[in-house]
Design a protein around this motif. Sequence first.
Motif, PDB file in Angstrom:
ATOM      1  N   PRO A   2      -2.046   9.003   6.977  1.00  0.00           N
ATOM      2  CA  PRO A   2      -2.962   8.464   5.960  1.00  0.00           C
ATOM      3  C   PRO A   2      -2.843   6.939   5.832  1.00  0.00           C
ATOM      4  CG  PRO A   2      -1.074   9.467   4.910  1.00  0.00           C
ATOM      5  CD  PRO A   2      -0.926   9.690   6.386  1.00  0.00           C
ATOM      6  N   GLU A   3      -3.823   6.232   6.359  1.00  0.00           N
ATOM      7  CA  GLU A   3      -3.811   4.786   6.227  1.00  0.00           C
ATOM      8  C   GLU A   3      -4.450   4.400   4.907  1.00  0.00           C
ATOM      9  OE1 GLU A   3      -5.471   3.473  10.220  1.00  0.00           O
ATOM     10  OE2 GLU A   3      -7.250   4.233   9.237  1.00  0.00           O
ATOM     11  N   MET A   4      -4.207   3.160   4.518  1.00  0.00           N
ATOM     12  CA  MET A   4      -4.828   2.670   3.301  1.00  0.00           C
ATOM     13  C   MET A   4      -4.919   1.157   3.342  1.00  0.00           C
ATOM     14  SD  MET A   4      -1.893   3.031   0.381  1.00  0.00           S
ATOM     15  CE  MET A   4      -3.089   2.568  -0.830  1.00  0.00           C
ATOM     16  N   GLU A   5      -5.693   0.620   2.440  1.00  0.00           N
ATOM     17  CA  GLU A   5      -5.792  -0.820   2.276  1.00  0.00           C
ATOM     18  C   GLU A   5      -5.317  -1.174   0.880  1.00  0.00           C
ATOM     19  OE1 GLU A   5      -9.950  -1.539   3.120  1.00  0.00           O
ATOM     20  OE2 GLU A   5      -9.484  -1.872   5.237  1.00  0.00           O
ATOM     21  N   TYR A  19      -3.899  -4.173   5.276  1.00  0.00           N
ATOM     22  CA  TYR A  19      -3.849  -2.842   5.874  1.00  0.00           C
ATOM     23  C   TYR A  19      -2.432  -2.280   5.821  1.00  0.00           C
ATOM     24  CZ  TYR A  19      -3.571   0.696   9.521  1.00  0.00           C
ATOM     25  OH  TYR A  19      -3.334   1.857  10.208  1.00  0.00           O
ATOM     26  N   SER A  20      -2.332  -0.993   5.577  1.00  0.00           N
ATOM     27  CA  SER A  20      -1.064  -0.270   5.703  1.00  0.00           C
ATOM     28  C   SER A  20      -1.332   1.036   6.443  1.00  0.00           C
ATOM     29  CB  SER A  20      -0.469   0.048   4.330  1.00  0.00           C
ATOM     30  OG  SER A  20       0.695   0.852   4.467  1.00  0.00           O
ATOM     31  N   SER A  22       0.345   3.609   6.237  1.00  0.00           N
ATOM     32  CA  SER A  22       0.971   4.693   5.490  1.00  0.00           C
ATOM     33  C   SER A  22       0.819   4.448   3.995  1.00  0.00           C
ATOM     34  CB  SER A  22       2.466   4.736   5.863  1.00  0.00           C
ATOM     35  OG  SER A  22       3.188   5.535   4.973  1.00  0.00           O
ATOM     36  N   LEU A  23       0.891   5.512   3.231  1.00  0.00           N
ATOM     37  CA  LEU A  23       0.843   5.408   1.782  1.00  0.00           C
ATOM     38  C   LEU A  23       2.137   4.853   1.199  1.00  0.00           C
ATOM     39  CD1 LEU A  23      -0.931   8.788   0.882  1.00  0.00           C
ATOM     40  CD2 LEU A  23      -1.965   6.550   1.330  1.00  0.00           C
ATOM     41  N   LYS A  26       2.521   2.202  -1.594  1.00  0.00           N
ATOM     42  CA  LYS A  26       2.487   2.534  -3.025  1.00  0.00           C
ATOM     43  C   LYS A  26       3.888   2.613  -3.633  1.00  0.00           C
ATOM     44  CE  LYS A  26      -1.822   5.138  -3.282  1.00  0.00           C
ATOM     45  NZ  LYS A  26      -2.385   6.454  -3.654  1.00  0.00           N
ATOM     46  N   PHE A  93      -5.448  -0.452  -4.680  1.00  0.00           N
ATOM     47  CA  PHE A  93      -5.280   0.315  -3.439  1.00  0.00           C
ATOM     48  C   PHE A  93      -6.590   1.026  -3.142  1.00  0.00           C
ATOM     49  CE2 PHE A  93      -0.778   0.988  -5.137  1.00  0.00           C
ATOM     50  CZ  PHE A  93      -0.222   0.017  -4.329  1.00  0.00           C
ATOM     51  N   SER A  94      -6.874   1.225  -1.876  1.00  0.00           N
ATOM     52  CA  SER A  94      -8.008   2.079  -1.503  1.00  0.00           C
ATOM     53  C   SER A  94      -7.608   2.901  -0.305  1.00  0.00           C
ATOM     54  CB  SER A  94      -9.265   1.247  -1.221  1.00  0.00           C
ATOM     55  OG  SER A  94      -9.048   0.357  -0.170  1.00  0.00           O
ATOM     56  N   GLU A  95      -7.835   4.201  -0.422  1.00  0.00           N
ATOM     57  CA  GLU A  95      -7.445   5.125   0.645  1.00  0.00           C
ATOM     58  C   GLU A  95      -8.675   5.563   1.414  1.00  0.00           C
ATOM     59  OE1 GLU A  95      -4.747   8.275  -0.654  1.00  0.00           O
ATOM     60  OE2 GLU A  95      -4.255   7.026  -2.362  1.00  0.00           O
TER      61      GLU A  95
END
Length: 95
Positions: A2-5, A19-20, A22-23, A26, A93-95
């Motif tokens: 699960p990537e996220m920004e 960009y990440s 991974s979660l 958080k 955060f946005s997933e």
Amino acid sequence: MPEMEFAIRWPDDKTETCYSPSLVIKDYFSPGQSYALKDFVERARTALNIGSERVHAKYGMACGHALSQIAEIERKSADFTNNPDARVTVIAFSE
């Protein structure tokens, strides 16, 4: 994976989307929270390296995008190292 920004605001009030892979990001940041520049860079480096290691464990190679994001954060943070009060705010955060 699960990537996220995550959106941040630099000390000059410019915003950036990071960009990440991974979660895990958080676990290191909270939206609306402001971090001293050095603390922000250290937390980002740690979280993004963990995310990259998770990608490596799953796919057999590190996450180049996460490593590039670390380099970009380090590069931009250098613009503010002469300001002892410099802070970076995590906006969302946005997933």
